[in-house]
Write a protein that holds these residues in place. Structure first.
Motif, short mmCIF file in Angstrom:
data_model
loop_
_atom_site.label_atom_id
_atom_site.label_comp_id
_atom_site.label_asym_id
_atom_site.label_seq_id
_atom_site.Cartn_x
_atom_site.Cartn_y
_atom_site.Cartn_z
N VAL A 182 4.02 13.07 -3.92
CA VAL A 182 5.33 12.89 -3.31
C VAL A 182 5.31 11.55 -2.60
N VAL A 183 6.13 10.63 -3.04
CA VAL A 183 6.14 9.28 -2.49
C VAL A 183 7.09 9.21 -1.30
N ILE A 184 6.61 8.66 -0.22
CA ILE A 184 7.41 8.47 0.99
C ILE A 184 7.50 6.97 1.28
N GLY A 185 8.70 6.49 1.42
CA GLY A 185 8.83 5.05 1.68
C GLY A 185 10.11 4.74 2.41
N ALA A 186 10.30 3.52 2.53
CA ALA A 186 9.31 2.44 2.56
C ALA A 186 9.82 1.41 3.54
N THR A 187 8.89 0.65 4.09
CA THR A 187 9.32 -0.38 5.02
C THR A 187 9.81 -1.61 4.27
N SER A 188 10.51 -2.46 4.97
CA SER A 188 10.96 -3.74 4.43
C SER A 188 10.81 -4.76 5.54
N GLU A 189 9.66 -5.42 5.57
CA GLU A 189 9.25 -6.26 6.69
C GLU A 189 9.37 -7.74 6.34
N GLU A 190 10.34 -8.41 6.95
CA GLU A 190 10.55 -9.83 6.70
C GLU A 190 9.44 -10.67 7.34
N THR A 191 8.89 -10.20 8.46
CA THR A 191 7.77 -10.90 9.11
C THR A 191 6.64 -9.90 9.31
#
Length: 291
Positions: A182-191
């Motif tokens: 089971v995939v759990i996501g997700a971040t989106s980190e510009e820095t």
């Protein structure tokens, strides 16, 4: 953006191609790619999320795409989601595929066709230009229109009894059931300080998923990972001819698997000389900023 933007149109087009794309790939390679046509449920837990969900419904309605509001109590009972969920939007055309199986299938397809996939450093573009009739750049570099790499972290849990088979989306997160995880996501980190996994970040992702689907608290963590997604300013992918014989398919950001069939179709047509790049996705759109 709305449903009429170039990126939205490309996403809808590519989503519609996936049924046949997955079937053909499975037939060619002799292995399934985990394509599931079950609907996705988008969940709202706060006033702001309710507003965003209503905005999504309005956008879909304007574009003529299917959706349906579902009775929250019914969805809570059937899927086991938290009582904090206030509204539920069913997206019958939002399907899923197993990205790992897709890549395995492509590798097998290559082996059956007599070619192999290698990773190697390229000292200059001229090195390749002298050896091949056409080159497709797909890793994402500044020279091909990519302006940033956005870090994403995610994790996978071991499936446990009682979990729903449908994808659940909530806020910026998602819960995606696969055959073996089971995939759990997700971040989106510009820095970010480094490209690796941060334990506190993946734990926060797991906690957020459990708050939506409490049964996940019994699911052990199988793995965690982090990756870098190439992105262009404005979030549009780069799909087109960079120079004679050189083509770019990059900067898909969070939509790489979704956009694979439409991107492949466009690049194949361009290589054969049967199409030109759509202006919004052209690698020359912002070329002045790279010089």
């Amino acid at each position: 953006g709305g449903a009429g933007t170039p990126l939205a149109r490309l996403c809808y087009e590519s989503a519609a191609l996936w049924t046949g794309f997955a079937r053909d790939l499975a037939c060619e390679c002799g292995m399934p790619v985990g394509y599931r046509a079950a609907p996705t449920f988008a969940l709202a837990r706060t006033i702001d999320e309710n507003d965003r969900l209503a905005g999504l419904a309005a956008t879909l309605a304007d574009a003529g795409h299917r959706f349906a509001w579902r009775r929250t109590a019914e969805v809570r009972d059937r899927l086991g989601v938290s009582a904090k969920v206030q509204s539920v939007l069913e997206l019958p055309d939002d399907h899923q595929v197993d990205n790992r199986r897709v890549l395995q299938a492509f590798r097998r397809y290559g082996e059956q066709g007599g070619f192999r996939i290698e990773r190697r450093a390229v000292s200059s573009r001229d090195d390749l230009g002298d050896r091949f009739d056409a080159i497709v750049w797909s890793r994402g570099t500044r020279e091909t229109g990519v302006e940033a790499l956005v870090k994403g972290q995610a994790l996978a849990l071991q499936p446990v009894p009682g979990l729903p088979a449908e994808v659940l989306r909530f806020g910026s997160g998602y819960i995606v059931p696969k055959a073996d995880r089971v995939v759990i996501g997700a971040t989106s980190e510009e820095t970010f300080a480094h490209s690796g996994v941060r334990a506190d970040t993946t734990q926060a992702l797991r906690d957020a998923a459990i708050a939506v689907l409490p049964e996940l608290r019994h699911a052990p963590v199988l793995e965690t990972w982090a990756g870098l997604r190439p992105k262009r300013a404005g979030g549009l992918p780069v799909i087109g001819e960079l120079a004679p014989g050189e083509f770019v398919a990059a900067a898909h950001h969070r939509n790489g698997i979704l956009l694979a069939p439409a991107t492949a179709s466009r690049i194949a047509d361009m290589v054969e000389g049967d199409a030109e790049a759509e202006g919004a996705f052209s690698p020359h759109r912002l070329q002045a900023s790279y010089n």
